[in-house]
Scaffold this active site. Structure first.
Site, PDB file in Angstrom:
ATOM      1  N   ASP A  27      47.835  36.227  45.784  1.00  0.00           N
ATOM      2  CA  ASP A  27      47.630  37.196  44.260  1.00  0.00           C
ATOM      3  C   ASP A  27      47.711  36.876  43.012  1.00  0.00           C
ATOM      4  O   ASP A  27      48.708  36.193  42.440  1.00  0.00           O
ATOM      5  CB  ASP A  27      48.069  38.201  45.085  1.00  0.00           C
TER       6      ASP A  27
ATOM      7  N   GLU B 151      43.305  33.159  44.662  1.00  0.00           N
ATOM      8  CA  GLU B 151      43.133  34.865  43.750  1.00  0.00           C
ATOM      9  C   GLU B 151      42.445  34.545  42.721  1.00  0.00           C
ATOM     10  O   GLU B 151      43.836  34.811  42.213  1.00  0.00           O
ATOM     11  CB  GLU B 151      43.100  36.233  44.285  1.00  0.00           C
TER      12      GLU B 151
END
Length: 571
Positions: free
Chosen positions: A223, A282
């Site tokens: 993330d 990401e």
């Protein structure tokens, strides 16, 4: 035909001198299905999806034909941000199950030939994490506070925040604690940023990677991978100054070159396993910097979100694919293709809204539509789903890996009508309702047309499901030859037989609204984003199409797959 597009080296199955085949890593051309655990399936009837619920749908995932499942956070969490506020990185939220339940899920998926990818959230913890609770109790100048980013305030009495920075979710990026210091949170106040200059922080995440790898996890999705390391040397810039700074590897908060020192350590751990564990970043960064995250000495793969930001437009699709294949070739990785995920308006809805003038991306128009209450007269549901099916077949034919988001195989649209008192996304509260947030794509799935929560669980659902979900339920679509679920199943089964070498060749069509490419062994993919039919030339056999039909014609708003009747044709 034009020349084949250059791709990364050593990606095909080749023979080495001893005659054995070199098989590329599983993730290079995988179809990965994202499960948002709290909204997938609820086994215990408490309204919240759980690990046992996912296990109960393992056969569904196998029949769908995916290669891997990516689990969004299932860790203990106060749910200030849908589980992305993690209180313990090496456990399971008791509302979702136990570590033993997670082990059972990994076994259930592995037994069916499905890999498991889990989310790692390294930029911040929950404010309920034991480290942050220790930091609050320990006070100024303590070792516990060094794990986070604490600063003194400004103004005569320190009552003003260190800077005027805003968080991604709206509101200030600093929160004051009882003794007067302030801590940084680039997201919600319940998500304090970690200090990645601290050796204990780095070592703890290496332990986390080993913990899950030892339990059989095959890979990790990282993330906000571009935000870990920071340079908060005094004087700190203002928000305006921060925004004006180039993101060239030296920005104080974003996409710093030194973040790759972290990932080099991670890669050493991941490569210590046989087979090496996969990782995908990401990283919302400038496209020229994406290869830094996808290098084999870093995470190994990075999301490209260009198609997620694009209109359903053939010329745009071709340009973005060309660009991203080139980026993949620079890193030696494979590209990734994404049309929907847990953070954006579902692509069936984006494609059904009136086209913009090009000044804003479709996500913003989708957000505006939600903010106005999702007026039905502005959404052409049939057109949106038609174009979504076409785009899906387009990306499933591309070299590289494709990430699917739960429910898109059911043709789900965004849920717009969620009462204010039921919304959960922190963006809604932190902006005073000026941004409705991401709840509309996180509504629990409809498994059956009947029942109080459409088969999601025995009780209700933690986000309200609309009545129109009944038309999209999995049991309604199962066995229907024209349903979106059947299309996905057929496409993934065919793709498994057709997807081989990572090469692509563009074919001229003479039309801006039609894009045509051919893959090895004569696999042709033709997408028509216009309104007039397009006739494909050549001795081709029709394999699959996003709309019913036969023969060489590809209707407007559709994609068709063909195969050359001469298997040696094309590449």
């Amino acid at each position: 035909m034009t020349a084949p597009h250059p791709t990364a080296p050593a990606t095909d199955t080749d023979l080495v001198p001893d005659g054995h085949a070199v098989v590329p890593p599983w993730w290079r051309q995988a179809v990965v299905y994202q499960v948002y655990p709290r909204s997938f399936a609820d086994a215990d009837g408490d309204g919240l999806g759980d690990i046992a619920g996912i296990v109960s749908r393992a056969d569904y995932l196998a029949e769908l034909g995916v290669d891997a499942v990516w689990l969004s956070p299932f860790y203990p969490s106060a749910l200030a941000d849908g589980g992305y506020d993690v209180a313990d990185y090496r456990d399971v939220d008791p509302r979702l199950g136990t570590l033993e339940d997670l082990d059972a899920l990994v076994t259930a998926l592995h037994t069916r030939g499905i890999k498991v990818v889990v989310d790692i959230v390294p930029n911040h913890t929950s404010d309920q994490h034991r480290w942050f609770q220790e930091a609050l109790a320990a006070g100024r100048g303590s070792a516990a506070r060094e794990r986070y980013i604490f600063r003194e305030g400004t103004g005569p009495d320190g009552s003003l925040p260190p800077t005027d920075w805003e968080s991604t979710f709206g509101g200030p990026a600093w929160t004051r604690v009882a003794d007067g210091q302030w801590y940084l949170h680039n997201f919600a106040a319940e998500q304090p940023d970690l200090n990645w200059d601290h050796r204990e922080v780095r070592d703890d995440f290496l332990t986390t990677l080993r913990f899950w790898s030892d339990r059989g996890v095959d890979g990790f999705r990282i993330d906000v991978a571009h935000m870990l390391t920071k340079d908060l040397s005094e004087p700190l810039p203002s928000a305006a100054e921060l925004k004006a700074l180039p993101r060239d590897g030296n920005h104080p908060l974003h996409d710093r070159d030194d973040v790759h020192e972290v990932y080099a350590e991670w890669r050493t751990v991941l490569n210590s396993y046989d087979p090496p564990r996969a990782a995908v970043a990401e990283a919302w960064v400038d496209s020229a910097r994406v290869p830094l995250y996808a290098r084999p000495e870093s995470l190994g793969q990075s999301f490209n979100f260009d198609l997620l930001l694009a209109e359903p437009d053939a010329a745009q699709f071709r340009r973005l694919v060309t660009d991203n294949l080139e980026l993949a070739s620079r890193s030696g990785s494979s590209s990734t293709w994404v049309l929907s995920n847990h953070d954006v308006v579902r692509h069936a809805t984006r494609y059904g809204l009136p086209r913009g003038d090009g000044s804003r991306d479709p996500r913003e128009r989708g957000a505006d539509w939600l903010l106005r209450g999702g007026p039905e007269e502005e959404l052409d549901r049939d057109l949106g789903l038609r174009l979504a099916r076409a785009a899906t077949l387009f990306v499933l034919g591309l070299p590289g890996s494709t990430y699917l988001y739960q429910g898109e195989e059911l043709g789900l649209h965004e849920v717009a009508d969620i009462p204010a008192d039921r919304r959960q996304d922190p963006t809604f509260a932190r902006t005073g309702g000026a941004h409705v947030g991401r709840d509309g794509c996180r509504v629990p799935l409809p498994w059956t047309a009947e029942g109080g929560s459409f088969g999601f669980g025995a009780g209700g659902a933690h986000l309200p499901q609309p009545a129109w979900f009944a038309r999209h339920a999995a049991d309604v679509q199962d066995g229907d030859p024209d349903s979106t679920l059947t299309l996905y199943r057929r496409a993934l089964a065919l793709r498994r037989t057709l997807q081989t070498a990572e090469r692509l060749e563009w074919v001229g069509t003479g039309r801006e609204d039609v894009v045509h490419y051919v893959r090895p062994h004569g696999w042709h993919v033709v997408t028509n984003t216009g309104t007039e039919p397009y006739r494909v030339a050549g001795d081709l056999e029709r394999l699959l199409a996003s709309v019913p039909g036969d023969g060489p014609d590809v209707p407007g708003g559709s994609t068709a797959w063909f195969r050359s009747r001469r298997s040696s044709a094309g590449l």
